[in-house]
Design a protein around this motif. Structure first.
Motif, short mmCIF file in Angstrom:
data_model
loop_
_atom_site.label_atom_id
_atom_site.label_comp_id
_atom_site.label_asym_id
_atom_site.label_seq_id
_atom_site.Cartn_x
_atom_site.Cartn_y
_atom_site.Cartn_z
N LEU A 105 0.84 -1.20 0.00
CA LEU A 105 0.00 0.00 0.00
C LEU A 105 0.88 1.26 0.00
O LEU A 105 0.58 2.23 -0.70
CB LEU A 105 -0.91 -0.02 1.24
CG LEU A 105 -2.18 0.82 1.21
CD1 LEU A 105 -3.11 0.36 0.10
CD2 LEU A 105 -2.91 0.73 2.54
N ASP A 106 1.98 1.20 0.76
CA ASP A 106 2.91 2.34 0.76
C ASP A 106 3.59 2.48 -0.60
O ASP A 106 3.77 3.59 -1.11
CB ASP A 106 3.97 2.17 1.85
CG ASP A 106 3.36 2.25 3.24
OD1 ASP A 106 2.55 3.16 3.47
OD2 ASP A 106 3.67 1.39 4.08
N ALA A 107 3.98 1.33 -1.18
CA ALA A 107 4.62 1.35 -2.50
C ALA A 107 3.67 1.98 -3.52
O ALA A 107 4.06 2.77 -4.38
CB ALA A 107 5.02 -0.06 -2.93
N ALA A 109 1.27 4.14 -2.87
CA ALA A 109 1.18 5.59 -2.63
C ALA A 109 2.41 6.31 -3.18
O ALA A 109 2.34 7.47 -3.55
CB ALA A 109 1.02 5.86 -1.14
N SER A 110 3.55 5.60 -3.26
CA SER A 110 4.77 6.20 -3.79
C SER A 110 4.84 6.11 -5.31
O SER A 110 5.84 6.49 -5.90
CB SER A 110 6.00 5.52 -3.21
OG SER A 110 5.98 5.60 -1.82
N GLN B 27 3.11 9.27 4.29
CA GLN B 27 2.37 9.78 3.14
C GLN B 27 0.91 9.32 3.24
O GLN B 27 0.59 8.42 4.00
CB GLN B 27 3.01 9.30 1.84
CG GLN B 27 3.13 7.79 1.78
CD GLN B 27 3.98 7.33 0.60
OE1 GLN B 27 4.44 8.12 -0.21
NE2 GLN B 27 4.17 6.03 0.50
N ILE B 28 0.08 9.95 2.46
CA ILE B 28 -1.35 9.60 2.45
C ILE B 28 -1.54 8.30 1.67
O ILE B 28 -1.01 8.15 0.58
CB ILE B 28 -2.16 10.73 1.79
CG1 ILE B 28 -2.02 12.03 2.60
CG2 ILE B 28 -3.63 10.34 1.65
CD1 ILE B 28 -2.52 11.93 4.02
N THR B 29 -2.28 7.37 2.27
CA THR B 29 -2.66 6.16 1.54
C THR B 29 -4.19 6.12 1.47
O THR B 29 -4.87 6.93 2.12
CB THR B 29 -2.17 4.88 2.25
OG1 THR B 29 -2.89 4.72 3.47
CG2 THR B 29 -0.68 4.92 2.53
N LEU B 30 -4.72 5.19 0.68
CA LEU B 30 -6.18 5.12 0.53
C LEU B 30 -6.87 4.88 1.87
O LEU B 30 -8.02 5.25 2.05
CB LEU B 30 -6.54 4.02 -0.47
CG LEU B 30 -6.24 4.36 -1.93
CD1 LEU B 30 -6.46 3.15 -2.81
CD2 LEU B 30 -7.10 5.52 -2.40
#
Lengths: 376, 362
Positions: A105-107, A109-110, B27-30
């Motif tokens: 999920l972080d990947a 977002a990046s 950072q912002i995630t869903l």
């Protein structure tokens, strides 16, 4: 939902629970392990333990497919996902699993193109629709999900779709059960056998449990009444001094399993010599990889992955939870540093993980004061 | 020295009540948009910290405001719609944008009057589609008895927005002599839902076409201001109101439990859930308690007003399936917790949504 409701009847449950209680010898303790994460989820979601007498303890085993994937493999998946040409497809749960440097999920977002799918066939469709991209599917799971991966692979080959590959992490249940049985930490009295896995492999592969370890096993379905009935079958076997493979889920599971599914698996995959499981360590012949002739569709062959073994975070005790050695709440970080919204270990991520199931559904159980005995 | 299970559970409860100290995410995630725990942390740590004032800090569906020396009070709220797909069975993004804001005003006990609408349009959007959405907003506004009185339009390059995003804001008047807040809630009060749960979220899931499920599921998107007025006219025993949107019934009740330090007992057998929603949830492994609703309300009502409340709700076309689903109760073993008595005869905890099973549903 008539079909489902029949297996959730509180009335019937009460009757089965009374029969179970009737079989419990006073002063004797019974420890049954459910091997499948689906069972763990059902047990907590429906409060099955509330219907069992205090002599019976349910221990959660290594059957949550998300939970057993070691951190190094998750790092490998993220490394593939970060490649600019790749669309990385995965089941939803895997997106939240923490790896060394953040989750999928972080990947995403990046900037990585990570997409959630419900089936490997969806991933294949994405490949068909995006011929200029490389689509990789993160294949995980026990024998339950392996056939759908195998079928997808066969279809990719038949259609000649080559911008598609699989990162195969399929594991097999029998070596894990054997590893649990050989571990000195546990004294189990029986197994609730995995229903979905058994639809594929049948009930014969469990015979060693009764033969070599003298323990009963009841292959059970996933509705709460199925599990309760599975417990009843185990209790009856113990009361009668038997240790056999019994099939509670006979409406779906056959002794010989599903020959078509087994054939599709055999055609596309073969056993790895060894594979690392979270918590259980390396277990020989416990996982599958693509056959050499299908290397074109093998993400491990196509991409340069780190392939490094990464130890779990020090505080994480997923391994001991997966082996049933400790209860989720006995983990040092359970519910404080490790929660479903900020998980440290896999068991807190998947809804089939023992920690997430206990946290989300079961955590009041420990506080409930037992009903005072009724005075006649 | 090992901890007992009791100690661990106490530690969890303390942690649930601890004010957030910092936003851990880089950072912002869903997940920050899903209406669960991550959304709450984001709002607390970024927005409330920056904007803090008494009207905001009440954290209601609407802010209640009063110009000095005037009456009545005003209710003011805003809502952005980014749903994908833009058209779905039972509604579209425009209708959702109007109903969302109207409902937030209604939940404050106010009578909605005026709306604004801001459009972020993506280059390439068909004007016919925009006209269709505008028409559907007009229809929804007319049904709710509100006027869209001001607006704004921006266009961004192709690929920078999913067709269009709509933000509405709304103003209503609060004319009733009633306070709707967790502080009003007492042990023994009942929890009432106005109808079936999870229709909107599951309709959107199916409408995305990713599941290859054929169902007749329709979103329940609707303005519930008239329904709310009927309820409030029928009894003055209503203590608290919420519309269970993102995060579903479970999330709003988990918040209520924490705010009141009471236990909320839910009765699974009493929850109104359509068979097709139940079925789709079973297949996907989703709990309908966490699935969004866009045309429902949850009310906490004092025992003396329950009959009148149910009659008023059921007498309205949007409240035919209204039901009592639970009760608030003092329970020293479960303060601030939502507990579900399962139809199977067991009991479990219901916590706030963690993670994000359903992105972009509204």
């Amino acid at each position: 939902m008539k079909f489902v409701d029949e297996f959730r009847s509180g009335e019937v449950a009460k009757r089965v629970a009374e029969q179970i209680a009737g079989l419990a010898e006073p002063g004797r303790n019974y420890k049954f392990m459910e091997v499948c994460g689906g069972h763990t989820h059902t047990i907590y979601k429906h409060g099955v333990e509330d219907l069992l007498p205090p002599e019976i303890e349910l221990v959660h085993g290594p059957g949550c497919p998300v939970c057993v994937i070691p951190m190094g493999r998750q790092d490998d998946a993220i490394a593939i996902a970060k490649r600019p040409e790749v669309i990385f497809t995965t089941f939803g749960d895997m997106m939240r699993v923490p790896a060394s440097q953040g989750s999928l999920l972080d990947a995403k977002a990046s900037g990585a193109d990570v997409r959630m799918v419900y089936s490997p066939l969806d991933a294949l469709r994405i490949a068909r629709e995006n011929p200029d991209r490389e689509v990789v599917f993160f294949a995980i799971g026990f024998e339950t999900t392996t056939p759908s991966t195998a079928v997808t692979l066969l279809r990719a080959r038949a259609e000649g779709i080559t911008n598609f590959s699989l990162f195969a992490n399929h594991v097999t249940i029998i070596p894990a059960i054997r590893s649990i049985l050989d571990s000195p930490d546990l004294r189990l009295n029986g197994f609730i056998g995995p229903g979905h896995v058994s639809t594929v492999i049948g009930t014969r592969p469990y015979e060693f449990i009764s033969r070599d370890y003298d323990l009963p096993i009841a292959v059970s379905g996933f509705e709460p009444l199925d599990i309760l009935q599975g417990v009843y079958m185990l209790m009856r076997q113990l009361a009668e001094g038997r240790s056999e493979v019994e099939n509670q889920y006979s409406r779906v599971v056959r002794e010989e399993g599903n020959p078509l599914a087994l054939k599709a698996i055999a055609e596309t995959m073969e056993l790895r010599t060894t594979f690392e499981w979270r918590g259980l360590g390396f277990i020989s012949q416990s996982a599958l990889k693509l056959r050499d002739e299908l290397a074109v569709w093998d993400a491990e062959v196509r991409y340069d992955i780190p392939g490094v073994r990464v130890a779990d975070p020090k505080a994480c005790q997923c391994g001991e939870v997966l082996k049933g050695v400790i209860k989720p709440w006995q983990c040092k970080v359970f519910g404080t540093s490790c929660t479903p919204d900020r998980p440290i270990g896999t068991c807190m991520v998947s809804s089939e993980g023992a920690c997430a199931a206990y946290y989300n559904y079961g955590r009041h159980a420990g506080r409930r004061t037992p009903e005072p005995a009724s005075v006649a | 020295m090992s901890r007992s299970e009791e100690d661990v559970l106490d530690a969890i409860e303390r942690r649930r009540r601890r004010p957030h100290v910092k936003l851990m995410d880089q950072q912002i995630t869903l997940a920050h948009g899903a209406g669960g725990k991550s959304s709450h942390t984001l709002i607390e740590m970024v927005f409330r910290r920056a904007f803090t004032n008494p009207a905001l800090d009440a954290l209601g569906d609407s802010a209640l405001l009063q110009v000095e020396g005037t009456a009545p009070r005003l209710a003011f709220t805003t809502d952005a719609s980014v749903v994908k797909p833009r058209f779905f069975p039972g509604g579209d993004i425009g209708e959702l944008a109007v109903n969302g804001t109207v409902n937030d005003l209604a939940m404050a006990g106010a009578r909605p009057l005026w709306l604004s609408a801001s459009f972020i349009l993506e280059e390439g959007l068909a004007t016919a589609e925009l006209e269709r959405i505008a028409q559907s907003m007009a229809g929804a506004a007319a049904r709710a008895g509100v006027a869209i009185v001001t607006g704004d339009t921006k266009v961004v390059e192709r690929g920078k927005a999913d067709g269009l995003y709509i933000t509405t804001a709304g103003v209503g008047v609060h004319e009733r002599d009633i306070v709707l807040a967790p502080e009003q809630v007492r042990s023994g009060d009942k929890v009432i839902v106005s109808g079936t749960l999870g229709d909107h979220g599951m309709a959107i899931m199916v409408a995305r076409g990713e599941l290859e499920l054929e169902t007749d599921l329709r979103s329940d998107t609707a303005s519930v201001n008239e329904l709310t007025a009927a309820l409030l006219d029928a009894t003055d025993e209503v203590r608290w109101l919420r519309d269970p949107t993102r995060g579903g019934l479970a999330t709003v009740l988990a918040e209520l439990a924490l705010a009141t330090e009471l236990a909320v007992d839910l009765d699974e057998a009493a929850l109104p859930i359509r068979p097709e929603v139940h079925g789709a949830c079973e297949i996907l492994g989703i709990d309908p308690l966490y699935v969004a609703n866009e045309g429902k309300l949850v009310a906490v009502v004092g025992p003396a007003g329950v009959e009148a409340a149910l009659a008023a709700l059921r007498g309205h076309p949007l409240g035919g399936d209204a039901a009592v689903v639970g009760e608030l109760r003092e329970d020293p073993t479960a303060p601030g917790m939502v507990l579900l008595n399962t139809a199977f005869g067991g009991n479990r905890v219901v916590d706030m949504l963690a993670g994000d099973p359903l992105p972009r549903i509204c």
